[in-house]
Write an enzyme that holds these catalytic residues in place. Structure first.
Site, PDB file in Angstrom:
ATOM      1  CG  HIS A 211      -9.039  -6.895 -10.353  1.00  0.00           C
ATOM      2  ND1 HIS A 211      -8.562  -5.628 -10.584  1.00  0.00           N
ATOM      3  CD2 HIS A 211      -9.341  -7.419 -11.566  1.00  0.00           C
ATOM      4  CE1 HIS A 211      -8.572  -5.396 -11.884  1.00  0.00           C
ATOM      5  NE2 HIS A 211      -9.049  -6.459 -12.504  1.00  0.00           N
ATOM      6  CD  GLU A 214      -7.309  -5.533  -7.227  1.00  0.00           C
ATOM      7  OE1 GLU A 214      -6.487  -5.662  -8.157  1.00  0.00           O
ATOM      8  OE2 GLU A 214      -8.342  -4.849  -7.331  1.00  0.00           O
ATOM      9  CG  HIS A 315     -10.150  -2.025  -8.361  1.00  0.00           C
ATOM     10  ND1 HIS A 315      -9.900  -3.070  -9.206  1.00  0.00           N
ATOM     11  CD2 HIS A 315     -11.295  -1.446  -8.801  1.00  0.00           C
ATOM     12  CE1 HIS A 315     -10.848  -3.119 -10.126  1.00  0.00           C
ATOM     13  NE2 HIS A 315     -11.712  -2.144  -9.902  1.00  0.00           N
ATOM     14  CD  GLU A 391      -6.587   0.479  -7.957  1.00  0.00           C
ATOM     15  OE1 GLU A 391      -6.258  -0.453  -7.189  1.00  0.00           O
ATOM     16  OE2 GLU A 391      -6.990   0.295  -9.124  1.00  0.00           O
TER      17      GLU A 391
END
Ligand SMILES: [Zn+2]
Length: 463
Positions: A211, A214, A315, A391
């Protein structure tokens, strides 16, 4: 036929850009930039309101949606002849994103603070007074522009440009003991690079930036590569990195989505594919394919060729003010072995760097409920190995808060360095046939995480 005509939904349109006028010029036509300047309402030559729209990623067919949320732009004082201030005057600007409620994750805005740099991106601070007005659907903050500033930039998180990526890869290429190879091309013909370091029998893969908005993920890659390759010390590495290179061969993809990174997208490649849903066919939607998602196709092909004994996919999360990992609880091969590996890996990570924590994550998937089109689920199942999604926050990190700076690129890089410690802690168990999980210490035990945390309702304005 345009991509949009495949959908039965109607999506909000982004207005045309405003003509150049008023005290400040807004620009995003550079690497990773994203904003549409829609209006300037001038109160005086030294005070104005600038209205903006976050621009959209291309249409995503599989999810039948259009993603958006990443923004990154520059504000510059204009010449007096075009409405700018006179020499020496300051200009107070109210910046207002007027489509903030129509992005991918509007619920993420409460508690978010915009990143600002006034020295040409050398350092970043937070606009601690960033306001999300749910009723109006606006995200706003104020900035006083002073003349002779080196360049004033605003963004959702510190940007990580494609030029910086290319420099990072070149620095690896120039380091003895490190191999850089191009394993494929993106839809827009950019290189997909694989960096290989170490000589050990265990194959550890770490992918970054599926992504592209990110950007945390590529700061993480930079930290990881700096440590493992000794980029800050002419190729010399610390003792643990040295041992890690004997135990493992690391396969690192620092940026699997260079097109999205260059184009300023949040979640997709140049064709609108959300790469983290392209690791398996979903219904009659075939993936990965060279037409839709060559970036995933080439990396998965190489993984099949090499093998995988441990994997992390890196991420950022728009909403949660924590670093966390999402694991393989929903995979069919989840059991005491994978649970033990995940618990011990995370225990070691938290001990090494308390920016990581165990208690908060997405609610784990139901048994056998994993979506195998998601990368880390696909890898956990395909290679029967420790496989996690990691994350990092856009917001502040609640376990070690710093409201003025928020979570930063530098701290992402340190988490990247410290993942080496966590992999080293579990190395003897990754392919062990012994029931190692029966003898794990208390701090290595798996804890089932929860998505709820104390203070969540307050932060999200849901009291
Ligand atoms: Zn992501």
């Amino acid at each position: 036929m345009s991509a949009l005509s495949k959908s039965k939904k109607t999506f909000p349109q982004i207005p045309d850009p405003a003509p150049l006028s008023g005290p400040v010029a807004i620009s995003s036509n550079f690497c990773g930039g994203n904003i549409v300047h829609t209006a300037t309402i001038v109160e005086s030559p030294t005070k104005c309101r600038v209205e903006l729209n976050v621009d959209q990623d291309p249409y995503t067919e599989l999810e039948d949606t259009i993603h958006s949320q990443w923004f990154y732009f520059k504000g510059s004082l204009m010449d007096p002849i075009l409405g700018g201030p006179n020499k020496g005057e300051e200009v107070t600007v109210d910046y207002v994103i007027t489509n903030a409620n129509r992005v991918a994750f509007p619920s993420a805005w409460p508690g978010s603070s915009v990143c600002v740099s006034t020295n040409g991106k050398k350092s970043w601070e937070r606009k601690t007074k960033t306001d999300y007005d749910k009723a109006e659907g606006t995200l706003s903050w104020q900035h006083v522009h002073r003349q002779y500033e080196e360049g004033t930039y605003f963004s959702f998180f510190e940007p990580y440009t494609l030029d910086r990526h290319i420099d990072l890869v070149d620095r690896c290429r120039a380091t003895r003991g490190v191999n850089v190879s191009v394993i494929g091309r993106s839809l827009e013909n950019r290189d997909i690079e694989l960096i290989t370091v170490g000589t050990g029998p265990l194959k550890c893969w770490i992918n970054h930036r599926q992504h592209p908005g990110e950007t945390q993920a590529e700061f993480f890659a930079e930290g990881l590569l700096t440590r493992l390759c000794g980029l800050d010390d002419f190729g010399a590495v610390d003792g643990l990195a040295h041992k890690a290179r004997e135990a493992f061969t690391f396969y690192i993809v620092p940026n699997i989505n260079p097109d999205g990174s260059a184009n300023g997208y949040l979640r997709t490649n140049a064709g609108g594919a959300n790469l983290n849903r392209e690791w398996a066919t979903t219904g009659d939607y075939e993936a990965p394919t060279l037409e839709r998602s060559p970036e995933v196709y080439y990396v998965l092909k190489k993984m099949d060729e090499v093998g995988v004994d441990a994997f992390a996919d890196i991420h950022g999360d728009e909403e949660m003010p924590f670093n966390f990992i999402a694991g393989a609880e929903g995979c069919t091969n989840w059991g005491p072995r994978l649970q033990g590996l995940q618990g011990a890996f995370l225990g070691a990570y938290c001990r090494t760097n308390p920016d990581m924590q165990k208690e908060v994550s997405y609610d784990p998937e139901d048994p056998n409920g994993a979506n195998l089109a998601v990368c880390s689920n696909q890898i956990a199942t395909r290679f029967n190995c420790l496989s996690i999604t990691l994350e990092m926050p856009y917001k502040d990190c609640y376990t070690c808060p710093d409201p003025e700076r928020g979570f930063t690129g530098g701290r992402c890089a340190r988490l990247g360095m410290n993942i080496v410690d966590a992999f080293m802690h579990v190395k003897d168990w990754l392919r062990s046939e012994e029931p190692f999980w029966e003898n794990l210490g208390e701090d290595d035990q798996y804890i089932r995480p929860k998505e709820e945390w104390e203070g969540k309702a307050t932060m999200m304005g849901q009291e």
